[in-house]
Design a protein around this motif. Sequence first.
Motif, PDB file in Angstrom:
ATOM      1  N   VAL A  87       1.404  -0.980   0.018  1.00  0.00           N
ATOM      2  CA  VAL A  87      -0.217  -0.163  -0.157  1.00  0.00           C
ATOM      3  C   VAL A  87       0.822   1.619  -0.336  1.00  0.00           C
ATOM      4  N   LEU A  88       1.709   1.595   0.944  1.00  0.00           N
ATOM      5  CA  LEU A  88       2.731   2.612   0.961  1.00  0.00           C
ATOM      6  C   LEU A  88       3.564   2.881  -0.510  1.00  0.00           C
ATOM      7  N   TYR A  89       4.163   1.616  -1.050  1.00  0.00           N
ATOM      8  CA  TYR A  89       4.758   2.195  -2.489  1.00  0.00           C
ATOM      9  C   TYR A  89       3.818   2.414  -3.544  1.00  0.00           C
ATOM     10  N   ASP A  90       1.979   1.809  -3.483  1.00  0.00           N
ATOM     11  CA  ASP A  90       1.571   2.010  -4.721  1.00  0.00           C
ATOM     12  C   ASP A  90       0.515   3.719  -4.806  1.00  0.00           C
ATOM     13  N   ARG A  91       0.843   3.939  -3.246  1.00  0.00           N
ATOM     14  CA  ARG A  91       0.728   5.422  -2.814  1.00  0.00           C
ATOM     15  C   ARG A  91       1.850   6.234  -3.480  1.00  0.00           C
ATOM     16  N   LEU A  92       2.702   5.645  -3.076  1.00  0.00           N
ATOM     17  CA  LEU A  92       3.920   6.253  -3.026  1.00  0.00           C
ATOM     18  C   LEU A  92       4.686   6.947  -4.767  1.00  0.00           C
ATOM     19  N   GLY A  93       4.015   5.348  -5.853  1.00  0.00           N
ATOM     20  CA  GLY A  93       4.417   5.520  -7.209  1.00  0.00           C
ATOM     21  C   GLY A  93       5.657   5.955  -7.434  1.00  0.00           C
ATOM     22  N   LEU A  94       6.724   4.737  -7.013  1.00  0.00           N
ATOM     23  CA  LEU A  94       8.281   4.884  -7.475  1.00  0.00           C
ATOM     24  C   LEU A  94       7.383   4.169  -8.966  1.00  0.00           C
ATOM     25  N   LYS A 210      -0.093   3.343   6.035  1.00  0.00           N
ATOM     26  CA  LYS A 210       0.916   3.246   5.553  1.00  0.00           C
ATOM     27  C   LYS A 210       0.911   3.581   4.165  1.00  0.00           C
ATOM     28  N   ALA A 211      -0.567   3.973   3.335  1.00  0.00           N
ATOM     29  CA  ALA A 211      -1.065   4.738   2.972  1.00  0.00           C
ATOM     30  C   ALA A 211      -0.508   5.889   2.563  1.00  0.00           C
ATOM     31  N   THR A 212      -1.018   6.608   4.131  1.00  0.00           N
ATOM     32  CA  THR A 212      -0.464   8.193   4.143  1.00  0.00           C
ATOM     33  C   THR A 212       0.549   8.402   4.161  1.00  0.00           C
ATOM     34  N   ARG A 213       1.389   7.468   4.894  1.00  0.00           N
ATOM     35  CA  ARG A 213       3.389   7.500   4.930  1.00  0.00           C
ATOM     36  C   ARG A 213       3.618   7.533   3.238  1.00  0.00           C
ATOM     37  N   GLY A 214       2.485   7.017   2.165  1.00  0.00           N
ATOM     38  CA  GLY A 214       2.885   6.927   1.170  1.00  0.00           C
ATOM     39  C   GLY A 214       2.701   8.434   0.389  1.00  0.00           C
ATOM     40  N   ASP A 215       1.285   9.283   0.993  1.00  0.00           N
ATOM     41  CA  ASP A 215       1.562   9.864   0.434  1.00  0.00           C
ATOM     42  C   ASP A 215       2.810  11.290   0.762  1.00  0.00           C
ATOM     43  N   ILE A 216       3.193  11.669   2.180  1.00  0.00           N
ATOM     44  CA  ILE A 216       3.622  12.427   2.640  1.00  0.00           C
ATOM     45  C   ILE A 216       5.607  11.890   1.533  1.00  0.00           C
ATOM     46  N   ALA A 217       5.666  10.545   2.107  1.00  0.00           N
ATOM     47  CA  ALA A 217       7.071  10.441   1.526  1.00  0.00           C
ATOM     48  C   ALA A 217       7.165  11.239   0.045  1.00  0.00           C
ATOM     49  N   ARG A 218       5.992  10.552  -1.088  1.00  0.00           N
ATOM     50  CA  ARG A 218       6.011  11.279  -2.214  1.00  0.00           C
ATOM     51  C   ARG A 218       5.567  12.342  -2.271  1.00  0.00           C
ATOM     52  N   VAL A 219       4.450  13.539  -1.672  1.00  0.00           N
ATOM     53  CA  VAL A 219       4.890  14.847  -1.606  1.00  0.00           C
ATOM     54  C   VAL A 219       5.865  15.810  -1.364  1.00  0.00           C
ATOM     55  N   LEU A 220       6.998  14.904  -0.535  1.00  0.00           N
ATOM     56  CA  LEU A 220       7.997  15.659  -0.226  1.00  0.00           C
ATOM     57  C   LEU A 220       9.010  15.036  -1.338  1.00  0.00           C
ATOM     58  N   VAL A 221       9.315  14.363  -2.711  1.00  0.00           N
ATOM     59  CA  VAL A 221      10.190  14.027  -3.205  1.00  0.00           C
ATOM     60  C   VAL A 221       9.102  15.106  -4.459  1.00  0.00           C
ATOM     61  N   THR A 222       7.946  15.028  -5.008  1.00  0.00           N
ATOM     62  CA  THR A 222       7.417  15.723  -6.434  1.00  0.00           C
ATOM     63  C   THR A 222       7.268  17.187  -5.710  1.00  0.00           C
ATOM     64  N   GLU A 223       7.356  18.162  -4.517  1.00  0.00           N
ATOM     65  CA  GLU A 223       7.381  19.275  -4.675  1.00  0.00           C
ATOM     66  C   GLU A 223       8.762  19.208  -3.908  1.00  0.00           C
ATOM     67  N   THR A 254      16.849  13.310  20.978  1.00  0.00           N
ATOM     68  CA  THR A 254      15.806  12.315  20.874  1.00  0.00           C
ATOM     69  C   THR A 254      15.015  12.750  20.042  1.00  0.00           C
ATOM     70  N   ALA A 255      14.625  11.826  18.824  1.00  0.00           N
ATOM     71  CA  ALA A 255      13.534  12.591  17.327  1.00  0.00           C
ATOM     72  C   ALA A 255      12.467  12.943  17.897  1.00  0.00           C
ATOM     73  N   ARG A 256      12.160  14.282  17.596  1.00  0.00           N
ATOM     74  CA  ARG A 256      10.213  14.038  17.719  1.00  0.00           C
ATOM     75  C   ARG A 256       9.401  13.327  16.551  1.00  0.00           C
ATOM     76  N   THR A 257       8.422  13.609  17.026  1.00  0.00           N
ATOM     77  CA  THR A 257       6.497  13.093  16.631  1.00  0.00           C
ATOM     78  C   THR A 257       6.138  13.882  16.138  1.00  0.00           C
ATOM     79  N   MET A 258       5.647  13.460  14.889  1.00  0.00           N
ATOM     80  CA  MET A 258       4.596  14.656  13.973  1.00  0.00           C
ATOM     81  C   MET A 258       3.313  13.515  13.140  1.00  0.00           C
ATOM     82  N   ASP A 259       3.062  13.705  14.139  1.00  0.00           N
ATOM     83  CA  ASP A 259       1.481  13.764  14.080  1.00  0.00           C
ATOM     84  C   ASP A 259       0.704  14.065  12.139  1.00  0.00           C
ATOM     85  N   VAL A 260       0.194  13.010  11.818  1.00  0.00           N
ATOM     86  CA  VAL A 260      -0.645  13.627  10.566  1.00  0.00           C
ATOM     87  C   VAL A 260      -2.109  12.956  10.735  1.00  0.00           C
ATOM     88  N   VAL A 261      -2.996  13.893  10.375  1.00  0.00           N
ATOM     89  CA  VAL A 261      -4.211  14.007  10.904  1.00  0.00           C
ATOM     90  C   VAL A 261      -5.138  13.485  10.067  1.00  0.00           C
TER      91      VAL A 261
END
Length: 264
Positions: A87-94, A210-223, A254-261
């Motif tokens: 699912v993550l990779y479907d949304r990322l669309g590599l 999984k889908a949302t993380r794919g969306d986030i990864a995608r937008v970080l690359v495309t934008e 320590t690492a931060r946590t970012m909530d995607v709602v």
Amino acid sequence: MLILLPPSEGKATSGDGPRLDLGALTLPGLAADRERVMAALTELCAGPEDTAREVLGLSVSQTDALKRNLDLATAPTLRAADLYTGVLYDRLGLPRSLTDHVDRVRERILVFSGLWGVVGPDDHLPPYRLSMGVKLPSTGGLGAYWRKALTGPLGELAEGRLLVDCRSASYAAAFKPTGEAAERTVAVRVLREREVDGQVRRSVVSHMAKATRGDIARVLVTENVEARTPEELTAALRDLGHTVELRPAGKPGTARTMDVVVRD
């Protein structure tokens, strides 16, 4: 920026590329560590099927995966971008829709793997089945094994870069940034928001995550987001229409946590 991804349970089952070349994979200095895990997996899968399935967490219907694990050295390969199909990779669309951003994909995306440690999207791999949570008889738990192997080389690769961590818990165990690197790390958590009996409630989700993380990864690359800090990342994603909230750091180093709602 580096985007850290888990692999997918779903994978392509065949390729048409050249045989595996461990020295050609991302972080080639890990070749010996990869060879040890591959040998341990081959030894396991060459033994009793029941034992191999139990160790790998496979059902009887997944016995074909054992055969693929035995053919790692000789099987045709395919790019990691084409191998992982969840699912993550479907949304990322590599393999489909990121062809206009090849350089950014190569520079920014790393995929963690129980077998290979970490790979890049263009690395040629044979189909395989081995989760990071597995404990192989001759290597022990793979999370601990890879954490020891990856800390040095991956720490150097990550030097000075923001780490956007989209991994699940078992894969996060294979590399845990510390000190300044941890302060440049943002773990992406997905929350589902909905109204229940007139009240807004939030809950942690799994499959949707999984889908949302794919969306986030995608937008970080495309934008072409060029964030250098957790705060800059949060601001950039808000500007792109995402509802995100950066949680305070628990303590220095320590690492931060970012909530995607996401909302129903």
